[in-house]
Design an enzyme around this catalytic site. Structure first.
Site, PDB file in Angstrom:
ATOM      1  N   GLN A   1       0.852  -1.184   0.000  1.00 39.57           N
ATOM      2  CA  GLN A   1       0.000   0.000   0.000  1.00 39.57           C
ATOM      3  C   GLN A   1       0.892   1.239   0.000  1.00 39.57           C
ATOM      4  O   GLN A   1       1.934   1.264   0.668  1.00 39.57           O
ATOM      5  CB  GLN A   1      -0.920   0.020   1.224  1.00 39.57           C
ATOM      6  CG  GLN A   1      -1.887  -1.140   1.297  1.00 39.57           C
ATOM      7  CD  GLN A   1      -2.921  -1.098   0.184  1.00 39.57           C
ATOM      8  OE1 GLN A   1      -3.373  -0.029  -0.211  1.00 39.57           O
ATOM      9  NE2 GLN A   1      -3.274  -2.255  -0.354  1.00 39.57           N
TER      10      GLN A   1
ATOM     11  N   ASN B   1       0.632   4.090   1.400  1.00 32.16           N
ATOM     12  CA  ASN B   1       0.850   4.702   2.716  1.00 32.16           C
ATOM     13  C   ASN B   1       1.601   3.784   3.669  1.00 32.16           C
ATOM     14  O   ASN B   1       1.735   4.065   4.854  1.00 32.16           O
ATOM     15  CB  ASN B   1      -0.480   5.131   3.334  1.00 32.16           C
ATOM     16  CG  ASN B   1      -1.432   3.961   3.575  1.00 32.16           C
ATOM     17  OD1 ASN B   1      -1.078   2.803   3.357  1.00 32.16           O
ATOM     18  ND2 ASN B   1      -2.644   4.262   4.017  1.00 32.16           N
ATOM     19  N   ARG B   2       2.120   2.673   3.129  1.00 32.25           N
ATOM     20  CA  ARG B   2       2.937   1.695   3.867  1.00 32.25           C
ATOM     21  C   ARG B   2       2.122   0.920   4.914  1.00 32.25           C
ATOM     22  O   ARG B   2       2.697   0.172   5.707  1.00 32.25           O
ATOM     23  CB  ARG B   2       4.143   2.340   4.541  1.00 32.25           C
ATOM     24  CG  ARG B   2       5.380   2.616   3.657  1.00 32.25           C
ATOM     25  CD  ARG B   2       5.122   2.578   2.204  1.00 32.25           C
ATOM     26  NE  ARG B   2       6.341   2.692   1.398  1.00 32.25           N
ATOM     27  CZ  ARG B   2       6.340   2.933   0.099  1.00 32.25           C
ATOM     28  NH1 ARG B   2       5.202   3.098  -0.544  1.00 32.25           N
ATOM     29  NH2 ARG B   2       7.460   3.001  -0.572  1.00 32.25           N
ATOM     30  N   LEU B   3       0.798   1.062   4.920  1.00 31.58           N
ATOM     31  CA  LEU B   3      -0.036   0.192   5.742  1.00 31.58           C
ATOM     32  C   LEU B   3      -0.353  -1.054   4.914  1.00 31.58           C
ATOM     33  O   LEU B   3      -1.491  -1.300   4.499  1.00 31.58           O
ATOM     34  CB  LEU B   3      -1.314   0.911   6.180  1.00 31.58           C
ATOM     35  CG  LEU B   3      -1.104   2.107   7.112  1.00 31.58           C
ATOM     36  CD1 LEU B   3      -2.437   2.753   7.479  1.00 31.58           C
ATOM     37  CD2 LEU B   3      -0.358   1.678   8.387  1.00 31.58           C
TER      38      LEU B   3
END
Length: 288
Positions: free
Chosen positions: A250, A252-254
């Protein structure tokens, strides 16, 4: 006039070279852009170049290298699992990878092994089959990975399909497949690959490439009209998984991480956030 032009160009080259060297001495090996030459920004630019490259060019700052993955609207939810059997879920993602024109070898995987004292090593190999039993690949039993698997029969596989922003990580114990199965696969390969497997005593030192060429030529002549016997130091392995993790990136790094595990002997109750799956597996979401 020609002499005058020649002298002028030479002078200009010397001036430019001098200025270039000055820039390199201040900012590192790579000359900066004109926008960095304003007095107020020289210190910032110098610091940026220092972080990116030292005088010998061996210390590079790659912190600015990043790319966008998927947006939240394309996240991977538990409801999107095509099956609660992780082998079938693997098959679904693998099929998508094989159909993606930007992926050259969907069956390429990194396999990590470790010595008995825990020193790891990793390399790329090709997956040659999978089933409910596990994941198959073939190699030289006397190679480094073969030696490590002999003493520490566990491995981790990683498939990374960058165009899809996906990876699958598999952990399991490893065992050799039956001799006859290895032999059948060996003789299904192109004859040149069979000979190559006989030539290569994988991971052992050789004097040069010509040595390999000579051995290969000798065996090509020897087996020109006969079947190549499978060497006893070559064959297949089966990775029997106890963990299979599905990861999707993802922006947003989530990142999405859904992991299936096989409960250990004696474990019957589900842990917090765990859910029952098929075939004795359980699954849960992990924090990225």
């Amino acid at each position: 006039m020609r002499g005058y032009v020649s002298v002028s160009l030479t002078s200009m080259r010397r001036t430019l070279s001098t200025n270039l060297l000055r820039l390199i001495s201040v900012f590192g090996r790579n000359p900066t852009s004109p926008t960095c030459l304003t007095a107020g920004r020289r210190r910032v630019c110098a610091l940026n170049f220092y972080r990116r490259s030292t005088s010998d060019g061996t210390n590079m700052d790659l912190s600015d290298m990043r790319k966008k993955y998927k947006g939240d609207e394309e996240c991977f939810e538990e409801s999107q699992l095509v099956s609660l059997d992780p082998i079938k879920q693997f098959g679904n993602w693998f099929d998508q990878a094989t159909k993606c024109p930007e992926i050259g070898e969907a069956n390429a995987m990194c396999i990590a092994t470790a010595s008995k004292d825990g020193r790891p090593s990793a390399r790329m190999v090709l997956l040659k089959g999978y089933s409910d039993e596990g994941f198959r690949f073939f190699t030289n039993y006397e190679s480094r990975k073969g030696s490590e698997l002999e003493n520490n029969p566990y491995a981790c596989l990683v498939f990374y399909w960058e165009p899809l922003n996906r990876q699958i990580r598999i952990e399991g114990n490893v065992e050799r497949i039956p001799f006859q199965s290895s032999c059948e696969y060996f003789h299904s390969r192109p004859k040149s690959s069979q000979i190559g497997a006989v030539v290569s005593r994988q991971s052992t030192p050789v004097p040069n490439r010509d040595y390999l060429r000579q051995k290969n030529a000798e065996l090509e002549e020897r087996y020109k009209d006969t079947e190549v016997p499978m060497p006893d130091y070559w064959g297949g392995y089966l990775v029997k998984p106890y963990l299979i993790e599905f990861w999707q990136g993802q922006t947003n790094r989530l990142h999405d991480r859904i992991v299936f595990t096989r409960p250990k002997d004696g474990e019957s109750e589900l842990g917090e956030f765990q859910h029952a799956a098929e075939g004795g597996w359980v699954y849960q979401r992990l924090s990225p």
